[in-house]
Design a protein around this motif. Structure first.
Motif, short mmCIF file in Angstrom:
data_model
loop_
_atom_site.label_atom_id
_atom_site.label_comp_id
_atom_site.label_asym_id
_atom_site.label_seq_id
_atom_site.Cartn_x
_atom_site.Cartn_y
_atom_site.Cartn_z
N THR A 411 0.83 -1.21 0.00
CA THR A 411 0.00 0.00 0.00
C THR A 411 0.86 1.26 0.00
OG1 THR A 411 -0.20 -0.05 2.43
CG2 THR A 411 -1.93 -1.13 1.15
N GLU A 412 2.02 1.21 0.65
CA GLU A 412 2.93 2.36 0.61
C GLU A 412 3.46 2.58 -0.80
OE1 GLU A 412 4.56 1.50 5.18
OE2 GLU A 412 5.76 0.97 3.41
N PHE A 413 3.82 1.47 -1.47
CA PHE A 413 4.35 1.56 -2.82
C PHE A 413 3.29 2.07 -3.79
CE2 PHE A 413 5.45 -0.14 -6.99
CZ PHE A 413 6.80 0.14 -7.09
N VAL A 414 2.09 1.52 -3.70
CA VAL A 414 1.00 1.93 -4.60
C VAL A 414 0.62 3.39 -4.35
CG1 VAL A 414 -1.44 1.56 -5.18
CG2 VAL A 414 0.11 -0.41 -4.91
N ARG A 415 0.61 3.80 -3.08
CA ARG A 415 0.32 5.20 -2.78
C ARG A 415 1.29 6.13 -3.51
NH1 ARG A 415 2.69 6.41 2.40
NH2 ARG A 415 4.41 6.97 1.02
N ARG A 416 2.58 5.76 -3.52
CA ARG A 416 3.56 6.61 -4.21
C ARG A 416 3.27 6.71 -5.70
NH1 ARG A 416 7.05 4.06 -0.31
NH2 ARG A 416 7.72 2.44 -1.78
N GLN A 417 2.86 5.61 -6.32
CA GLN A 417 2.55 5.67 -7.75
C GLN A 417 1.26 6.46 -8.02
OE1 GLN A 417 5.01 4.67 -9.48
NE2 GLN A 417 5.97 3.74 -7.67
N ILE A 418 0.27 6.29 -7.17
CA ILE A 418 -0.98 7.04 -7.31
C ILE A 418 -0.71 8.54 -7.17
CG2 ILE A 418 -3.21 7.54 -6.22
CD1 ILE A 418 -3.32 4.97 -7.77
N MET A 419 0.11 8.90 -6.22
CA MET A 419 0.40 10.33 -6.02
C MET A 419 1.19 10.90 -7.19
SD MET A 419 -1.31 10.95 -3.45
CE MET A 419 -0.88 12.70 -3.42
N ARG A 420 2.04 10.11 -7.82
CA ARG A 420 2.72 10.58 -9.04
C ARG A 420 1.69 10.89 -10.12
NH1 ARG A 420 6.84 6.70 -11.49
NH2 ARG A 420 7.29 8.54 -12.76
N LEU A 421 0.73 10.02 -10.27
CA LEU A 421 -0.32 10.20 -11.28
C LEU A 421 -1.15 11.44 -11.00
CD1 LEU A 421 -2.06 8.98 -13.66
CD2 LEU A 421 -3.43 7.90 -11.86
N LEU A 422 -1.62 11.58 -9.76
CA LEU A 422 -2.52 12.68 -9.42
C LEU A 422 -1.79 14.02 -9.34
CD1 LEU A 422 -4.77 10.97 -6.71
CD2 LEU A 422 -5.16 11.15 -9.17
N THR A 423 -0.60 14.02 -8.76
CA THR A 423 0.13 15.27 -8.60
C THR A 423 0.53 15.86 -9.94
OG1 THR A 423 1.00 14.54 -6.47
CG2 THR A 423 2.15 16.36 -7.53
N ALA A 424 0.95 15.02 -10.87
CA ALA A 424 1.34 15.49 -12.20
C ALA A 424 0.14 15.68 -13.12
CB ALA A 424 2.31 14.49 -12.83
#
Length: 495
Positions: A411-424
């Motif tokens: 969940t920590e790893f997936v959160r980082r990828q989701i935040m890359r998607l949403l932030t950019a």
């Protein structure tokens, strides 16, 4: 806050959809909330949280990982009643977690996802529900796990049987075994938990075993009041207890490497225990495995062999040929009468998303891409399926430690990828095919050196013999593998 899902008309939209409100889905929801993501939904087909611990309520259902290790590191429970918690306590724990994490407003109960279709131009997933509703999500996270869909074999004549048939994962409170002639098909994890309860209630009990299991003692006992007080009030005590338990379980990993001294010692010790607990030499020949411990899941029980020693309990090893109106017929032609048949036949563990149609880039079906041997990048990302992640996915199961530790890292790893998607505000984030391929080549090479590669039937393997369920190493090694952002392994598609 999430927007409500409509049943007709234009579909609602959300940034992230999590499928499942079990152990993985709740942990993922907490990760998103802590990262500041508010527009997400959790679709749960049941009427409450808890996942498999809500569905599996058969007699004796309990965890085979110590309670303080089989719980979130960020949500300790000082009040576990026993070292190995029973099902009702675990279910209540996850219900409390859902409330404590503030997730109830995000969960939609009674919502079963039927299909996911990726729309490339916009970079979103169109989600279809069993009730006809639809939803548009920028990202989807599957939290259905490996043990969510019961496996019920198709036996000839099953529809002619006049008694009751129930799978352990579909047990209901009204089932009464008292005075019944009971047949149990299966002898693994759920079966050994039901077994002593069935033997105590039934007039006759026949247990069908396909393959014998390695069984070790379950060091279970109730926690004392002093221990509970220490867990609740002594700063650091719970953390030390949990870390000690984790370290102890990590030390067991060498026993799963084939050909080593630890594996040989384990086999000798378990063989000696079985021989001291089985009275009948004929039964001993039937229950003593001929494969390395760990090739199949090692089971924990203090009363399995004791129960088999009882005069009204018998072990049947020649298989089920077919059902009859009054019971079952064995492969050797013996008719066994039954009032109740219990299917302790496990789950569709190697299919991962068995009831979900997933269509990714270029119209490719995930079922076709996976075939019989599902793979994923570090168990969580799939090339060709952007903005889609899996929790407790391929090759993330363990044979020696707590799966919750693995889920927290995912969940920590997936959160980082989701935040890359949403932030950019990107169209997609997708693991590269070469990164996924290289990862799995290294993984399978390591798995070849484990006992799981041995000659035994298990749910760790796909039908073609590929180990698709288990991680190839200690849990701490998996944590290290998921500790980074892996930006080089993922492609971020700009708008």
């Amino acid at each position: 806050m999430p927007k409500p899902m409509t049943e007709a008309g234009s579909p609602e939209r959300t940034d992230v959809l999590i499928i499942g409100a079990g152990m993985s889905g709740l942990a993922m929801g907490r990760q998103l909330k802590r990262a500041g993501v508010q527009d997400f939904l959790i679709a749960e087909r049941a009427d409450g949280p808890g996942g498999v611990w809500r569905a599996n309520a058969y007699p004796g259902a309990a965890c085979d990982v110590p309670s303080h290790l089989y719980s979130y590191s960020f949500f300790p429970n000082p009040d576990w009643s026993r070292k190995f918690a029973p099902q009702a306590e675990i279910k209540a724990y996850f219900e409390r977690a859902s409330t404590a994490f503030g997730l109830e407003a995000h969960i939609r109960y009674g919502k079963s996802v039927r299909a996911l279709t990726y729309e490339e131009v916009e970079g979103v997933w169109r989600v279809a529900f069993e009730d006809g509703g639809t939803l548009i999500a920028r990202a989807v996270i599957s939290a259905v796990g490996q043990l969510s869909e019961p496996f019920s074999p198709e036996f000839e004549g099953r529809d002619q049987f006049k008694g009751q048939i129930v799978h352990t994962a579909e047990w209901t409170p009204d089932i009464d075994m008292t005075g019944q002639r009971v047949v149990m098909i299966g002898s693994a994890a759920s079966a050994i938990q039901v077994l002593p309860h069935a033997a105590k209630a039934a007039s006759e009990l026949a247990v069908f075993q396909r393959t014998p299991n390695w069984i070790i003692p379950k060091p279970d006992r109730a926690f004392t009041g002093v221990e509970k007080w220490l867990f609740r009030h002594l700063a650091g005590y719970h953390w030390l207890y949990r870390m000690g338990s984790f370290a102890l379980h990590e030390l067991r990993w060498p026993a799963f490497r084939s050909g080593g001294l630890a594996a040989a010692f384990t086999r000798r010790r378990l063989t000696r225990r079985i021989k001291t607990q089985v009275d009948d030499e004929a039964v001993l020949d039937q229950v003593l495995p001929d494969y390395a411990p760990g090739c199949k899941r090692i089971l924990l029980s203090n009363d399995f062999f004791e129960t088999l020693n009882q005069p009204h309990v018998r072990l049947v090893t020649d298989g089920v040929q077919r059902f009859t109106p009054t019971g079952v017929m064995t492969a050797s032609g013996e008719a066994i009468d039954a009032d109740l048949v219990i299917l302790a036949t496990g789950f569709k563990a190697t299919e991962f998303l068995p009831n979900l149609d997933v269509i990714g880039r270029d119209g490719q079906s995930l079922k076709d891409v996976w075939g019989d041997s599902p793979t994923a990048y570090k168990g969580v990302a799939l090339s060709g399926f952007p903005n889609l992640f899996t929790l407790y996915g391929p090759n993330t199961n363990l044979g020696h430690n707590s799966i919750i530790f693995m889920i927290e890292r995912q969940t920590e790893f997936v959160r980082r990828q989701i935040m890359r998607l949403l932030t950019a505000d990107a169209i997609s984030v997708e693991v590269k095919a070469e990164a996924q391929s290289a990862f799995n080549a290294r993984l399978q090479k390591r798995l070849d050196q484990t006992v799981w590669a041995g000659e035994c039937p298990s749910w760790y393997k796909s039908p073609d013999g590929i180990i698709v369920s288990n991680w190839a190493g200690p849990a701490s090694r998996y944590a290290l593998a998921l500790s980074g952002r892996d930006t080089d392994a993922f492609a971020l598609e700009a708008p």
